[in-house]
Every structure is written in C-alpha cells, then in structure tokens.
Design a protein around this motif. Structure first.
Motif, PDB file in Angstrom:
ATOM      1  N   THR A 394       1.263  -1.484   0.080  1.00  0.00           N
ATOM      2  CA  THR A 394       0.186   0.060  -0.191  1.00  0.00           C
ATOM      3  C   THR A 394       0.754   1.373  -0.291  1.00  0.00           C
ATOM      4  O   THR A 394       1.704   1.006   0.389  1.00  0.00           O
ATOM      5  N   ASP A 395       0.370   2.322  -0.657  1.00  0.00           N
ATOM      6  CA  ASP A 395       0.968   3.039  -0.384  1.00  0.00           C
ATOM      7  C   ASP A 395       0.464   4.688   1.004  1.00  0.00           C
ATOM      8  O   ASP A 395      -0.102   5.752   0.767  1.00  0.00           O
ATOM      9  N   ILE A 396      -0.821   3.675   1.899  1.00  0.00           N
ATOM     10  CA  ILE A 396      -0.636   4.955   2.843  1.00  0.00           C
ATOM     11  C   ILE A 396      -0.095   5.421   4.253  1.00  0.00           C
ATOM     12  O   ILE A 396       0.760   4.281   4.294  1.00  0.00           O
ATOM     13  N   PRO A 397      -0.204   6.039   4.084  1.00  0.00           N
ATOM     14  CA  PRO A 397       1.400   6.632   5.222  1.00  0.00           C
ATOM     15  C   PRO A 397       1.494   5.780   6.527  1.00  0.00           C
ATOM     16  O   PRO A 397      -0.351   6.489   7.407  1.00  0.00           O
ATOM     17  N   GLN A 398       1.789   6.079   7.407  1.00  0.00           N
ATOM     18  CA  GLN A 398       1.667   5.568   8.418  1.00  0.00           C
ATOM     19  C   GLN A 398       1.103   6.840   9.424  1.00  0.00           C
ATOM     20  O   GLN A 398       0.604   6.723  10.053  1.00  0.00           O
ATOM     21  N   GLU A 399       1.520   8.389   8.996  1.00  0.00           N
ATOM     22  CA  GLU A 399       1.050   9.003   9.718  1.00  0.00           C
ATOM     23  C   GLU A 399      -0.433   9.408   9.764  1.00  0.00           C
ATOM     24  O   GLU A 399      -1.313   9.907  10.694  1.00  0.00           O
ATOM     25  N   LEU A 400      -0.726   8.944   8.406  1.00  0.00           N
ATOM     26  CA  LEU A 400      -3.100   8.421   8.636  1.00  0.00           C
ATOM     27  C   LEU A 400      -3.343   7.424   8.867  1.00  0.00           C
ATOM     28  O   LEU A 400      -4.448   7.819   9.494  1.00  0.00           O
ATOM     29  N   LEU A 401      -2.610   6.708   9.403  1.00  0.00           N
ATOM     30  CA  LEU A 401      -3.327   5.311  10.250  1.00  0.00           C
ATOM     31  C   LEU A 401      -4.223   5.671  11.241  1.00  0.00           C
ATOM     32  O   LEU A 401      -5.429   5.265  11.392  1.00  0.00           O
ATOM     33  N   PRO A 402      -3.761   7.045  12.467  1.00  0.00           N
ATOM     34  CA  PRO A 402      -4.855   7.674  13.228  1.00  0.00           C
ATOM     35  C   PRO A 402      -5.756   7.124  12.590  1.00  0.00           C
ATOM     36  O   PRO A 402      -7.017   7.143  13.464  1.00  0.00           O
ATOM     37  N   ALA A 403      -5.922   8.326  11.426  1.00  0.00           N
ATOM     38  CA  ALA A 403      -7.249   9.020  11.031  1.00  0.00           C
ATOM     39  C   ALA A 403      -8.455   7.852  10.302  1.00  0.00           C
ATOM     40  O   ALA A 403      -9.338   8.159  11.112  1.00  0.00           O
ATOM     41  N   PHE A 404      -7.280   6.950   9.926  1.00  0.00           N
ATOM     42  CA  PHE A 404      -8.117   5.861   9.414  1.00  0.00           C
ATOM     43  C   PHE A 404      -9.038   4.761  10.583  1.00  0.00           C
ATOM     44  O   PHE A 404     -10.307   4.147  10.118  1.00  0.00           O
ATOM     45  N   ILE A 405      -8.322   4.949  11.291  1.00  0.00           N
ATOM     46  CA  ILE A 405      -9.085   4.305  12.897  1.00  0.00           C
ATOM     47  C   ILE A 405      -9.662   5.448  12.946  1.00  0.00           C
ATOM     48  O   ILE A 405     -10.893   4.697  13.570  1.00  0.00           O
ATOM     49  N   THR A 406      -9.865   6.531  13.151  1.00  0.00           N
ATOM     50  CA  THR A 406     -11.357   7.645  13.445  1.00  0.00           C
ATOM     51  C   THR A 406     -12.391   6.777  12.563  1.00  0.00           C
ATOM     52  O   THR A 406     -13.508   7.240  13.030  1.00  0.00           O
ATOM     53  N   LEU A 407     -12.369   6.479  11.379  1.00  0.00           N
ATOM     54  CA  LEU A 407     -13.300   6.784   9.876  1.00  0.00           C
ATOM     55  C   LEU A 407     -13.503   4.992  10.461  1.00  0.00           C
ATOM     56  O   LEU A 407     -14.846   5.328  10.269  1.00  0.00           O
ATOM     57  N   SER A 408     -12.931   4.700  10.818  1.00  0.00           N
ATOM     58  CA  SER A 408     -13.595   3.042  11.087  1.00  0.00           C
ATOM     59  C   SER A 408     -14.040   3.109  12.710  1.00  0.00           C
ATOM     60  O   SER A 408     -15.525   2.047  12.274  1.00  0.00           O
ATOM     61  N   ASN A 409     -14.260   3.691  13.380  1.00  0.00           N
ATOM     62  CA  ASN A 409     -15.011   4.056  14.546  1.00  0.00           C
ATOM     63  C   ASN A 409     -16.048   4.699  14.347  1.00  0.00           C
ATOM     64  O   ASN A 409     -17.091   4.178  15.476  1.00  0.00           O
ATOM     65  N   ARG A 410     -16.090   5.196  13.879  1.00  0.00           N
ATOM     66  CA  ARG A 410     -17.238   6.481  12.870  1.00  0.00           C
ATOM     67  C   ARG A 410     -17.721   5.383  12.726  1.00  0.00           C
ATOM     68  O   ARG A 410     -19.733   5.619  12.707  1.00  0.00           O
ATOM     69  N   PHE A 411     -16.971   4.705  11.324  1.00  0.00           N
ATOM     70  CA  PHE A 411     -17.793   3.248  10.782  1.00  0.00           C
ATOM     71  C   PHE A 411     -19.000   2.640  11.580  1.00  0.00           C
ATOM     72  O   PHE A 411     -20.036   2.334  11.243  1.00  0.00           O
ATOM     73  N   ASN A 412     -18.340   1.717  12.426  1.00  0.00           N
ATOM     74  CA  ASN A 412     -18.864   0.889  13.424  1.00  0.00           C
ATOM     75  C   ASN A 412     -20.119   1.243  14.141  1.00  0.00           C
ATOM     76  O   ASN A 412     -21.275   0.671  15.122  1.00  0.00           O
ATOM     77  N   ASP A 413     -19.974   3.009  14.454  1.00  0.00           N
ATOM     78  CA  ASP A 413     -21.032   3.967  15.404  1.00  0.00           C
ATOM     79  C   ASP A 413     -22.466   3.748  14.719  1.00  0.00           C
ATOM     80  O   ASP A 413     -23.655   4.278  14.786  1.00  0.00           O
ATOM     81  N   GLY A 414     -22.345   2.814  13.537  1.00  0.00           N
ATOM     82  CA  GLY A 414     -23.822   3.076  12.300  1.00  0.00           C
ATOM     83  C   GLY A 414     -23.475   3.448  10.685  1.00  0.00           C
ATOM     84  O   GLY A 414     -24.752   4.132  10.384  1.00  0.00           O
ATOM     85  N   GLY A 415     -22.328   3.676  10.457  1.00  0.00           N
ATOM     86  CA  GLY A 415     -21.723   3.814   9.124  1.00  0.00           C
ATOM     87  C   GLY A 415     -22.218   2.665   8.137  1.00  0.00           C
ATOM     88  O   GLY A 415     -23.187   1.874   8.855  1.00  0.00           O
ATOM     89  N   GLN A 416     -22.945   2.517   7.240  1.00  0.00           N
ATOM     90  CA  GLN A 416     -23.998   2.120   5.912  1.00  0.00           C
ATOM     91  C   GLN A 416     -22.252   1.464   5.123  1.00  0.00           C
ATOM     92  O   GLN A 416     -21.051   2.976   4.914  1.00  0.00           O
TER      93      GLN A 416
END
Length: 498
Positions: A394-416
């Motif tokens: 992948t080319d996703i940088p390490q620095e963006l991983l916390p932001a992707f974790i935040t998106l994952s949490n938002r999705f788990n809270d009711g995302g579709q």
C-alpha cells in the motif's frame, strides 16, 4: 541392652518427624505468601511487617491495574490510534519487558523475606523450584506480549511507509485536508506461478465519507476494454484507450498494472513496484471521474496464508463451486474454508463469470472482517503478521493510520456500506459507456437523496471529467447499451451476500 539399643532409632525417627512437620508447614506458608504477592504485589511484605515497602508495592500494583482498566473502558479509541504509531509501539514493548522484570523481582524478593530460616536441602530445593515456576508464569506472558508487540510494529512499518508518496503535507489536525471523501483503491492481485507479473483481477474503489465513515464500493470488472489513459506518456501511447502489449495481452483493465511495471517510460519518475499502482490509480480515477488517493494491493496467494493463520473462514455457499486442477468441488452449505479453498471460492469462474466472482470476493472479504475477532488474532498473531507482510502492499502513509482508525470507529457507530458494480447489463465491458460510469459514480458518492436519485443530472465534476477524458473504445455510430433505471442505484452489500 539389645532392647534399649533397638528402641533408640525409633525415638530419633519420632523427633525427626516432629521437626519436619513445622518446617514443611513453614515452606508451604512461604510459597503461599509468594504466590499471593505474585497475584497482588506487597502481600508478603505486609505480612512480615514491612509496611512501607508493602504499601509502596501494593499502591503501585493498584495504580497499574486501575490505569489499565480505565484505559480499556474509557479510552479504547485512543488506544487504537496509538496502536498504529510505531514510536508508541516501541515504548510499549519496552514497557512490557520492564514490567515483566519488575514483577519477577517482586516474586523473588517476596520469597526471600518469608522463607524459613532453617530448611533441609530437599525443602530448599522445593522452594527454589516453586519460585522458578512462579517466575516462569510471569515471564512467559510478558515476554510473549513484548515479542508480539515487536512483530506487530515490524509488520506495520514494513507495510506502511513514512510520509506521503506524492510529497503532500500531512496535517495531523486535518489529515484529509478538507476532503469530503477519501478514496482508496482496493486491488486483488493474482501473481500465480504459471503467469508472469501481476494481474489485478479485483478492482474496487472504497469511497469513504470523512465525517460519518459511510462507504460506497465502486467495482470495476477486470475485462473492461479500451479504458482511457491519464494525460501524459500513457495517453500519448494509447490516445484511443488502452490496447495492451501484443497478442498475449488483449488490452483489459487488469493488465494496466503490469504494463506500467514493464514499461517505465509511461510513468516517468516512479520506482519499480510503484509504477503499476500509480498508473492504475490514475486510470481508474479517469474512468470513475473521482480522485483516487491511495491503494491497497492484496496478493491472492498471500491472502490464503492470512485465512489459514486465522483458522479458516466461515461462509455460506449457495451452489456448487468447482475448484483446483483435480476437479474439486465446494459443496453448498455453511462451510469453513481453508486458505486454498477460500482462494478458489474467490477466483473460480467455472460454470460462472467474472461478475459472479466479483460478488463472491466481496462476500469473502466481509466474512473475514467479521470473523477476525481479537481472540483469533491474538492466538495466531505471529503467523498472521508474517502472512500479512507477504500479502499486502500500500501507499497509505503511517501518519494517516490514526485518522483511518477514527473513520473505522465512526463507521462502527452506525456507518453503512453500499456497493455499485459496473458490470453487464449495466455496463457492456467490450464497448463501455465511460460517461455513464462517471455519472453513476458521482451519483453513488453524493450525500443528498436528491443527487443520488437516478433522474438527477450529472454533477459539475462529472461533466468536467466527461469533457476532458477521451471516449476510448467508442467507434463511429456505436450506441450505448440501454441501462435499466432500477440498477443505477448502489445496493447494500448485505443484500448480495447469503
């Protein structure tokens, strides 16, 4: 005389027995207090009157236990973000090993202050053996935790590099730079032993809303023909759409990746193993009319190793699926597939087609995501980490991983999750209507119900894409295939999986 002489050894044995019992009880008491101090620091010190040392150890133990409990209950999302930061992982591994050494020291010192002053050789040996056993009981889990943390950090740094590959700055406070959506290209690469290079037989753009985590999956078939190439050397070489590299490559979308790797001049400045992703990202961005920010490539054969590492994947098969060169068949029913079987479940086209296979691949990914629970991951962590390093690029940088974790949490809270596949009869792959693809992609990622309806007019960005991208593969007089209105909306992913 003989009777007195015979009676003497008996009295000595009684005295020895009377002396052994207190010593045995003393040893058992010492080992019991040492065990108690292993479970709760300071118990042994308090029992023998060393109040200051006992209180200090007990307070430290309770503070560590309370901190761990509070963090697990109330700061789980923060812990997940720290878990994708290599610097924190290094500190965590060192902290775990330090804790283990401190714990072992407490165990040894606790036994030293409560053991009987006089013991026989056998009792001393038994006491030492008991303490060693307790030390092992502490050392093994802490050593395993430290080693697993190291493996995880190694896998993380091997897969995700530091810094944006395009030199774009990463703002920690606003990692998406104001973008409403982040688009990640998910690729399934088939680097089989009997073929040269990589064919990206699975290509899906996950368009993720950066506010809610809602995700739209836009899937392109592998056999899309004459796709328009991005501006620059690639379009100069293929002004009317990609046509491949000779008779062995008919010019399908799944060949673009390897073509770029084999022809460095079409992606000037890119390094080996980066040329393919860069050209394919730009090509798919032009097809869909939306920017593609990052990519994740999963090698299908490494993917099988990941499934084996988690103990297989449970999935419902609705009809017989042929697999392997020996004529094997995956029978219908609720089954647990091995890595090899899951690979064929996702790849088989026997008595089927590319589009059915695309649907099975998505169902397989969803099943794995649901079943890779923390217990399964922890019990097979070393195998899973090794398999993941081999399987993912992948080319996703390490620095963006916390932001992707935040998106994952938002999705788990009711995302579709919704899905739109550009396959027949919606799109004819031999003569694609790229304007229609861009219009439907724009509608699928729109947030308002009005703009998402099939009757809505194309967005300005989609119109701009149509005006600047060549209509590759369109011959004079060719007409677009008629598209049923009911199929232009994205559908729920759950609706396509049994």
């Amino acid at each position: 005389m003989a009777s007195r002489s015979a009676a003497r050894p008996a009295s000595e044995e009684e005295e020895d027995a009377e002396g052994t019992a207190p010593r045995t009880r003393g040893l058992l008491r010492a080992l019991g207090l040492t065990l108690a101090s292993t479970l709760v620091w300071g118990v042994a010190h308090l029992r023998v009157g060393r109040r200051w040392a006992g209180a200090l150890l007990l307070g430290l133990f309770l503070a560590l236990a309370a901190a761990g409990t509070v963090a697990g209950l109330f700061f789980r999302s923060d812990l997940l973000q720290l878990a994708v930061r290599p610097d924190w992982l290094t500190g965590l591994a060192a902290g775990i090993l330090t804790l283990g050494l401190l714990w072992i020291t407490v165990v040894i010192r606790s036994y030293q202050i409560v053991r009987p002053e006089t013991m026989s050789l056998g009792a001393r040996s038994a006491g030492v053996a008991g303490v060693i056993l307790l030390c092992f009981a502490v050392a093994l889990p802490t050593a395993w935790a430290g080693y697993s943390t190291y493996l995880y950090r190694d896998a993380l740094t091997s897969i995700f590099r530091t810094g944006d590959s395009h030199g774009r700055p990463i703002n920690i406070k606003d990692p998406w730079n104001g973008q409403r959506r982040v688009n990640v290209l998910l690729l399934g690469g088939d680097a089989a032993a009997n073929r040269e290079g990589v064919r990206t037989d699975s290509m899906t753009v996950a368009s993720i809303d950066t506010k809610t985590g809602d995700t739209v999956l836009l899937s392109l078939p592998r056999n899309l023909e004459r796709v328009p190439m991005p501006q620059g050397p690639a379009r100069d070489r293929f002004p009317y759409g990609f046509t491949g590299d000779g008779p062995a490559t008919p010019g399908l979308l799944n060949e673009v990746y390897q073509y770029a790797e084999d022809h460095p001049d079409v992606v000037p400045g890119a390094r080996k193993n980066e040329r393919g992703p860069e050209l394919l990202k730009a090509t798919i961005s032009g097809i869909l009319g939306i920017p593609v920010d990052y990519y994740v490539l999963v090698d299908m054969f490494g993917f099988a190793d990941i499934i084996d590492a988690i103990g297989g994947v449970k999935i419902k098969i609705t009809q017989p699926i042929s697999y392997g060169l020996e004529g094997g068949v995956l029978q219908p029913g609720d089954r647990t597939l091995s890595g090899k079987e899951a690979l064929w479940y996702g790849r088989s086209r026997t008595n089927s087609d590319d589009y059915t296979r695309m649907g099975r691949q998505k169902c397989l990914l969803r099943a794995i995501a649901r079943q890779a629970d923390p217990r399964t991951v922890l019990t097979s962590f070393d195998r899973l980490a090794a398999a993941t390093k081999r399987a993912i690029a992948t080319d996703i940088p390490q620095e963006l991983l916390p932001a992707f974790i935040t998106l994952s949490n938002r999705f788990n809270d009711g995302g579709q999750v919704t899905s739109l596949q550009f396959v027949p009869p919606l799109i004819y792959t031999g003569n694609p209507d790229f304007a229609l693809i861009r219009r439907l992609a724009a509608q699928a990622v729109a947030t308002s119900p009005e703009s998402a309806s099939p009757s809505a007019s194309p967005s300005p960005s989609a119109s701009a894409s149509r005006s600047t991208s060549p209509q590759a593969g369109r011959t004079p007089g060719a007409t677009s295939s008629k598209q049923p209105t009911r199929q232009t909306k994205p559908v729920s992913l759950d609706a396509t999986c049994p």
